[in-house]
Write a protein that holds these residues in place. Structure first.
Motif, mmCIF file in Angstrom:
data_model
loop_
_atom_site.group_PDB
_atom_site.id
_atom_site.type_symbol
_atom_site.label_atom_id
_atom_site.label_comp_id
_atom_site.label_asym_id
_atom_site.label_seq_id
_atom_site.Cartn_x
_atom_site.Cartn_y
_atom_site.Cartn_z
ATOM 1 N N ARG A 90 7.329 73.653 32.428
ATOM 2 C CA ARG A 90 7.318 75.153 32.109
ATOM 3 C C ARG A 90 6.040 75.374 31.083
ATOM 4 O O ARG A 90 5.515 76.505 31.038
ATOM 5 C CB ARG A 90 8.489 75.143 31.165
ATOM 6 C CG ARG A 90 10.015 75.186 31.903
ATOM 7 C CD ARG A 90 10.823 75.811 31.136
ATOM 8 N NE ARG A 90 12.151 75.545 31.619
ATOM 9 C CZ ARG A 90 13.110 74.740 31.371
ATOM 10 N NH1 ARG A 90 13.004 74.258 30.314
ATOM 11 N NH2 ARG A 90 14.291 74.542 32.057
ATOM 12 N N ASN A 91 5.366 74.340 30.458
ATOM 13 C CA ASN A 91 4.481 74.416 29.856
ATOM 14 C C ASN A 91 2.999 74.300 30.219
ATOM 15 O O ASN A 91 2.072 74.621 29.624
ATOM 16 C CB ASN A 91 4.337 73.328 28.742
ATOM 17 C CG ASN A 91 5.494 73.541 27.649
ATOM 18 O OD1 ASN A 91 5.955 74.652 27.205
ATOM 19 N ND2 ASN A 91 6.040 72.635 27.120
ATOM 20 N N LEU A 92 3.063 74.175 31.694
ATOM 21 C CA LEU A 92 1.799 74.196 32.336
ATOM 22 C C LEU A 92 1.140 75.523 32.403
ATOM 23 O O LEU A 92 1.988 76.506 32.321
ATOM 24 C CB LEU A 92 1.918 73.489 33.759
ATOM 25 C CG LEU A 92 2.292 71.903 33.780
ATOM 26 C CD1 LEU A 92 2.443 71.774 35.299
ATOM 27 C CD2 LEU A 92 1.074 71.340 33.370
ATOM 28 N N PRO A 93 -0.070 75.552 32.180
ATOM 29 C CA PRO A 93 -0.772 77.073 32.077
ATOM 30 C C PRO A 93 -0.890 77.656 33.402
ATOM 31 O O PRO A 93 -0.408 76.854 34.513
ATOM 32 C CB PRO A 93 -2.213 76.652 31.668
ATOM 33 C CG PRO A 93 -2.476 75.102 32.081
ATOM 34 C CD PRO A 93 -0.986 74.485 31.778
ATOM 35 N N LYS A 94 -0.727 78.917 33.644
ATOM 36 C CA LYS A 94 -0.670 79.578 34.954
ATOM 37 C C LYS A 94 -1.734 79.156 35.739
ATOM 38 O O LYS A 94 -3.011 79.084 35.306
ATOM 39 C CB LYS A 94 -0.550 81.150 34.584
ATOM 40 C CG LYS A 94 0.517 81.665 33.997
ATOM 41 C CD LYS A 94 1.883 81.381 34.670
ATOM 42 C CE LYS A 94 2.954 82.073 33.798
ATOM 43 N NZ LYS A 94 4.367 81.974 34.672
ATOM 44 N N LYS A 95 -1.754 79.276 36.982
ATOM 45 C CA LYS A 95 -2.917 78.846 37.986
ATOM 46 C C LYS A 95 -3.796 80.188 38.016
ATOM 47 O O LYS A 95 -3.143 81.364 38.148
ATOM 48 C CB LYS A 95 -2.254 78.645 39.346
ATOM 49 C CG LYS A 95 -3.360 78.189 40.087
ATOM 50 C CD LYS A 95 -2.513 77.761 41.712
ATOM 51 C CE LYS A 95 -3.856 76.928 42.384
ATOM 52 N NZ LYS A 95 -3.056 76.336 43.597
ATOM 53 N N ALA A 96 -4.880 80.075 37.915
ATOM 54 C CA ALA A 96 -6.074 81.176 38.032
ATOM 55 C C ALA A 96 -7.008 80.618 38.901
ATOM 56 O O ALA A 96 -7.561 79.455 39.255
ATOM 57 C CB ALA A 96 -6.529 81.286 36.555
ATOM 58 N N CYS A 97 -7.682 81.855 39.516
ATOM 59 C CA CYS A 97 -8.746 81.592 40.418
ATOM 60 C C CYS A 97 -10.000 80.983 39.803
ATOM 61 O O CYS A 97 -10.347 81.450 38.463
ATOM 62 C CB CYS A 97 -9.084 82.985 40.872
ATOM 63 S SG CYS A 97 -10.672 83.141 42.050
ATOM 64 N N GLN A 98 -10.413 79.938 40.309
ATOM 65 C CA GLN A 98 -11.786 79.554 39.588
ATOM 66 C C GLN A 98 -13.107 80.282 39.418
ATOM 67 O O GLN A 98 -13.906 80.004 38.859
ATOM 68 C CB GLN A 98 -11.938 78.017 40.390
ATOM 69 C CG GLN A 98 -11.193 76.872 40.265
ATOM 70 C CD GLN A 98 -11.470 75.962 40.783
ATOM 71 O OE1 GLN A 98 -12.190 75.767 41.849
ATOM 72 N NE2 GLN A 98 -10.706 74.440 40.479
ATOM 73 N N THR A 99 -13.147 81.300 40.587
ATOM 74 C CA THR A 99 -14.117 82.322 40.547
ATOM 75 C C THR A 99 -14.045 83.511 39.414
ATOM 76 O O THR A 99 -15.055 83.724 38.821
ATOM 77 C CB THR A 99 -14.389 82.566 41.892
ATOM 78 O OG1 THR A 99 -14.491 81.471 42.855
ATOM 79 C CG2 THR A 99 -15.607 83.606 41.980
ATOM 80 N N CYS A 100 -13.006 84.021 39.633
ATOM 81 C CA CYS A 100 -12.728 85.300 39.088
ATOM 82 C C CYS A 100 -11.839 85.324 37.727
ATOM 83 O O CYS A 100 -11.679 86.326 36.903
ATOM 84 C CB CYS A 100 -12.535 86.557 39.869
ATOM 85 S SG CYS A 100 -10.761 86.370 40.496
ATOM 86 N N GLY A 101 -11.035 84.326 37.645
ATOM 87 C CA GLY A 101 -10.002 84.052 36.792
ATOM 88 C C GLY A 101 -8.719 84.793 36.795
ATOM 89 O O GLY A 101 -7.917 84.857 35.949
ATOM 90 N N PHE A 102 -8.486 85.370 37.948
ATOM 91 C CA PHE A 102 -7.456 86.263 38.344
ATOM 92 C C PHE A 102 -6.142 85.412 38.287
ATOM 93 O O PHE A 102 -6.334 84.015 38.708
ATOM 94 C CB PHE A 102 -7.400 86.959 39.695
ATOM 95 C CG PHE A 102 -6.330 87.698 40.228
ATOM 96 C CD1 PHE A 102 -5.840 88.981 39.472
ATOM 97 C CD2 PHE A 102 -5.393 87.300 40.979
ATOM 98 C CE1 PHE A 102 -4.872 89.580 40.047
ATOM 99 C CE2 PHE A 102 -4.461 87.717 41.757
ATOM 100 C CZ PHE A 102 -4.033 88.949 41.099
ATOM 101 N N GLU A 103 -4.967 85.616 37.739
ATOM 102 C CA GLU A 103 -3.824 84.808 37.794
ATOM 103 C C GLU A 103 -3.189 84.675 39.175
ATOM 104 O O GLU A 103 -2.938 85.945 39.695
ATOM 105 C CB GLU A 103 -2.803 85.250 36.580
ATOM 106 C CG GLU A 103 -1.571 84.395 36.331
ATOM 107 C CD GLU A 103 -0.693 84.869 35.451
ATOM 108 O OE1 GLU A 103 0.454 84.907 35.563
ATOM 109 O OE2 GLU A 103 -1.276 85.120 34.201
ATOM 110 N N MET A 104 -3.137 83.625 39.659
ATOM 111 C CA MET A 104 -2.599 83.595 41.008
ATOM 112 C C MET A 104 -1.146 83.086 41.096
ATOM 113 O O MET A 104 -0.615 82.506 39.986
ATOM 114 C CB MET A 104 -3.460 82.496 41.851
ATOM 115 C CG MET A 104 -4.790 82.693 41.963
ATOM 116 S SD MET A 104 -5.869 81.520 42.752
ATOM 117 C CE MET A 104 -4.997 80.972 43.855
ATOM 118 N N VAL A 105 -0.244 83.568 42.161
ATOM 119 C CA VAL A 105 1.129 83.047 42.213
ATOM 120 C C VAL A 105 1.070 81.857 42.938
ATOM 121 O O VAL A 105 0.660 81.705 43.844
ATOM 122 C CB VAL A 105 2.112 84.208 42.944
ATOM 123 C CG1 VAL A 105 3.121 83.857 43.095
ATOM 124 C CG2 VAL A 105 1.837 85.565 42.120
#
Length: 40
Positions: free
Chosen positions: A9-24
């Motif tokens: 639950r405490n892991l950070p949200k996954k984000a695109c390595q290029t633009c930083g967009f939060e990914m599902v």
């Protein structure tokens, strides 16, 4: 010792390595860039 569920639950949200967009995240998905950046 930390509870396993609390750890995940405490892991950070996954984000695109290029633009930083939060990914599902999906169980079978290991991509690190969003669809928009992947098509560049």
């Amino acid at each position: 010792m930390i509870n396993v569920l609390e750890f995940f639950r405490n892991l950070p949200k996954k984000a695109c390595q290029t633009c930083g967009f939060e990914m599902v995240e999906q169980a079978d998905c290991y991509v690190n860039v969003c669809d928009d950046c992947n098509h560049l």
